[in-house]
Design a protein around this motif. Sequence first.
Motif, PDB file in Angstrom:
ATOM      1  N   LEU A 181       5.533 -18.807  -1.700  1.00  0.00           N
ATOM      2  CA  LEU A 181       6.437 -17.691  -1.967  1.00  0.00           C
ATOM      3  C   LEU A 181       5.968 -16.860  -3.161  1.00  0.00           C
ATOM      4  CD1 LEU A 181       9.919 -19.289  -1.221  1.00  0.00           C
ATOM      5  CD2 LEU A 181       8.678 -17.616   0.140  1.00  0.00           C
ATOM      6  N   LYS A 182       5.327 -17.484  -4.118  1.00  0.00           N
ATOM      7  CA  LYS A 182       4.774 -16.722  -5.247  1.00  0.00           C
ATOM      8  C   LYS A 182       3.595 -15.855  -4.824  1.00  0.00           C
ATOM      9  CE  LYS A 182       6.223 -19.503  -9.207  1.00  0.00           C
ATOM     10  NZ  LYS A 182       5.786 -20.298 -10.385  1.00  0.00           N
ATOM     11  N   ALA A 183       2.964 -16.226  -3.702  1.00  0.00           N
ATOM     12  CA  ALA A 183       1.803 -15.452  -3.232  1.00  0.00           C
ATOM     13  C   ALA A 183       2.198 -14.147  -2.553  1.00  0.00           C
ATOM     14  CB  ALA A 183       0.977 -16.306  -2.269  1.00  0.00           C
ATOM     15  N   VAL A 184       3.499 -13.957  -2.257  1.00  0.00           N
ATOM     16  CA  VAL A 184       3.958 -12.688  -1.676  1.00  0.00           C
ATOM     17  C   VAL A 184       3.932 -11.635  -2.774  1.00  0.00           C
ATOM     18  CG1 VAL A 184       5.866 -11.492  -0.540  1.00  0.00           C
ATOM     19  CG2 VAL A 184       5.428 -13.905  -0.024  1.00  0.00           C
ATOM     20  N   ASN A 185       2.995 -10.691  -2.684  1.00  0.00           N
ATOM     21  CA  ASN A 185       2.784  -9.739  -3.782  1.00  0.00           C
ATOM     22  C   ASN A 185       3.098  -8.288  -3.414  1.00  0.00           C
ATOM     23  OD1 ASN A 185       0.639  -8.912  -2.188  1.00  0.00           O
ATOM     24  ND2 ASN A 185      -0.914  -9.983  -3.416  1.00  0.00           N
ATOM     25  N   GLY A 186       3.690  -8.074  -2.244  1.00  0.00           N
ATOM     26  CA  GLY A 186       4.044  -6.714  -1.853  1.00  0.00           C
ATOM     27  C   GLY A 186       3.122  -6.110  -0.827  1.00  0.00           C
ATOM     28  N   SER A 187       1.986  -6.754  -0.576  1.00  0.00           N
ATOM     29  CA  SER A 187       1.075  -6.232   0.440  1.00  0.00           C
ATOM     30  C   SER A 187       1.410  -6.824   1.803  1.00  0.00           C
ATOM     31  CB  SER A 187      -0.376  -6.561   0.081  1.00  0.00           C
ATOM     32  OG  SER A 187      -0.639  -7.940   0.285  1.00  0.00           O
ATOM     33  N   PHE A 188       1.107  -6.073   2.835  1.00  0.00           N
ATOM     34  CA  PHE A 188       1.361  -6.523   4.205  1.00  0.00           C
ATOM     35  C   PHE A 188       0.597  -7.804   4.509  1.00  0.00           C
ATOM     36  CE2 PHE A 188      -0.127  -6.605   8.620  1.00  0.00           C
ATOM     37  CZ  PHE A 188       1.082  -6.597   9.306  1.00  0.00           C
ATOM     38  N   VAL A 189      -0.671  -7.868   4.092  1.00  0.00           N
ATOM     39  CA  VAL A 189      -1.522  -9.025   4.387  1.00  0.00           C
ATOM     40  C   VAL A 189      -0.979 -10.283   3.716  1.00  0.00           C
ATOM     41  CG1 VAL A 189      -3.817 -10.019   4.080  1.00  0.00           C
ATOM     42  CG2 VAL A 189      -3.587  -7.638   4.782  1.00  0.00           C
ATOM     43  N   SER A 190      -0.535 -10.172   2.468  1.00  0.00           N
ATOM     44  CA  SER A 190      -0.031 -11.358   1.766  1.00  0.00           C
ATOM     45  C   SER A 190       1.206 -11.917   2.458  1.00  0.00           C
ATOM     46  CB  SER A 190       0.282 -11.026   0.296  1.00  0.00           C
ATOM     47  OG  SER A 190       1.460 -10.234   0.181  1.00  0.00           O
ATOM     48  N   LEU A 191       2.121 -11.048   2.876  1.00  0.00           N
ATOM     49  CA  LEU A 191       3.324 -11.518   3.547  1.00  0.00           C
ATOM     50  C   LEU A 191       2.987 -12.156   4.888  1.00  0.00           C
ATOM     51  CD1 LEU A 191       6.379 -11.794   3.744  1.00  0.00           C
ATOM     52  CD2 LEU A 191       6.477  -9.473   4.676  1.00  0.00           C
ATOM     53  N   LEU A 192       2.086 -11.545   5.644  1.00  0.00           N
ATOM     54  CA  LEU A 192       1.712 -12.085   6.956  1.00  0.00           C
ATOM     55  C   LEU A 192       1.064 -13.461   6.820  1.00  0.00           C
ATOM     56  CD1 LEU A 192       1.488 -11.669  10.011  1.00  0.00           C
ATOM     57  CD2 LEU A 192      -0.718 -10.537   9.608  1.00  0.00           C
ATOM     58  N   LEU A 193       0.157 -13.613   5.857  1.00  0.00           N
ATOM     59  CA  LEU A 193      -0.522 -14.891   5.664  1.00  0.00           C
ATOM     60  C   LEU A 193       0.446 -15.979   5.205  1.00  0.00           C
ATOM     61  CD1 LEU A 193      -3.897 -13.789   4.016  1.00  0.00           C
ATOM     62  CD2 LEU A 193      -3.519 -14.580   6.361  1.00  0.00           C
TER      63      LEU A 193
END
Length: 430
Positions: free
Chosen positions: A326-338
């Motif tokens: 959850l900390k890796a979600v940084n606002g980019s589409f790729v981060s959320l998808l991964l």
Amino acid sequence: MTESASVGTVAPHTRRPLRQLLAASVGNAVEWYDWYAYTFLAAYIADQVFPKSSGNSLVPLLSTFAVFAVGFFMRPVGGLIMGAVADRHGRRAAFTVTILLMGGSSLLVGLTPTYAAAGILAPVVLVVARLLQGLSVGGEFAASTTFLVESAGPGRRGLFSSFQYVSTSIGQLTASGVAALLVSRLGEGQMEGWGWRVPFVLGALLSLVGFWIRRSAHETRSAAQQHAARPGLFDALRHHPRESLLICGITAGGTLAYYTWTSYLPTYAELNTGMDKADALLAGTLSLAFFTLLQPVGGLLSDRFGRKPALLFFGLGFALLSVPLLKAVNGSFVSLLLVQCAGMVLLTGFTAVSAAVNAEVFPARVRAAGIGFPYSLTVAVFGGTAPYVGTLFKELDRPDLFPWYVAVLCLVSSAVYLRLPESAHKELER
């Protein structure tokens, strides 16, 4: 119980298993499409149905998620009542009623007036609709879970079990896809004016299709059970308290992780990173498609290697990785998808086998009601409140606590999985 004791003279799993899967899965997909459409369109419902706070823009969203949670608290009632109907009158009778109830309540959501037009009546109508949806979904899980597992042939209960979440995910995927399509094609003004209502009216129409398909299903309650004394409403709780508590422990971490990853994560990304709403919905849609494909694989693996390894893979995986993911979600589409896809792999250890594990815990006489009440109660307490708790942590300026909340509860469920007897290769009582 021998196989010849099932309906008529033929065992349920020899009677066109694909038709049995279709009857359960199509109806279940429609049920969950109607249920999840609310989640994906929560922001638009908040703007139209709840009064805006002059001091805080999160208040309408919190109110919308509170109604989301209220619907969950009707699920135990639905699980108990419709589970008892399934045990007394048959699985098919119960899940025929639930799909009609869901269709009517979905239409009611679609016709809910705005606060500007009807004042306090608007949120009242929405609450009533969600209560009816909760009643329907609670009953649906109890009846369809039992029906699916009892329809399975030898060594295939895990595979059939996985279709509970295959169909759930298809319903959720469809709701997410419809919402994403509407958001991308309609302007903000059109979405707020009438666009958010379209998925709910569509859901009501799809419920009629599901009802028609379910009429062809074969009953899985055995002939012996049909002629036995009918169980009382609370017989499962009264005579099987340990099994009821076991269902709660098995489900707690799984339902929180499930609703966090499949429902709340797009909103989490919007609130905590400022991610674009359309991108968040698209990431959710793609990850749900991936998740759907994983379910039969997880079910087949559990038939071969057992339910316990799958559950521990899920529980310990989330206990260790919820916070970093959850900390890796940084606002980019790729981060959320991964992040969503990584969570889906872990989550499959729970979702692909939970229906089988639940059905294997209780005897056939009280199986549907025995599953329905404790499972739905646990989902209400931990799954239904996940969006509200996550949004509340943001409101309290402590969004960092929510990942730890997920991790701790999954660790608690892992302790239950460690003590769980293996049931994959035991014969299911019919």
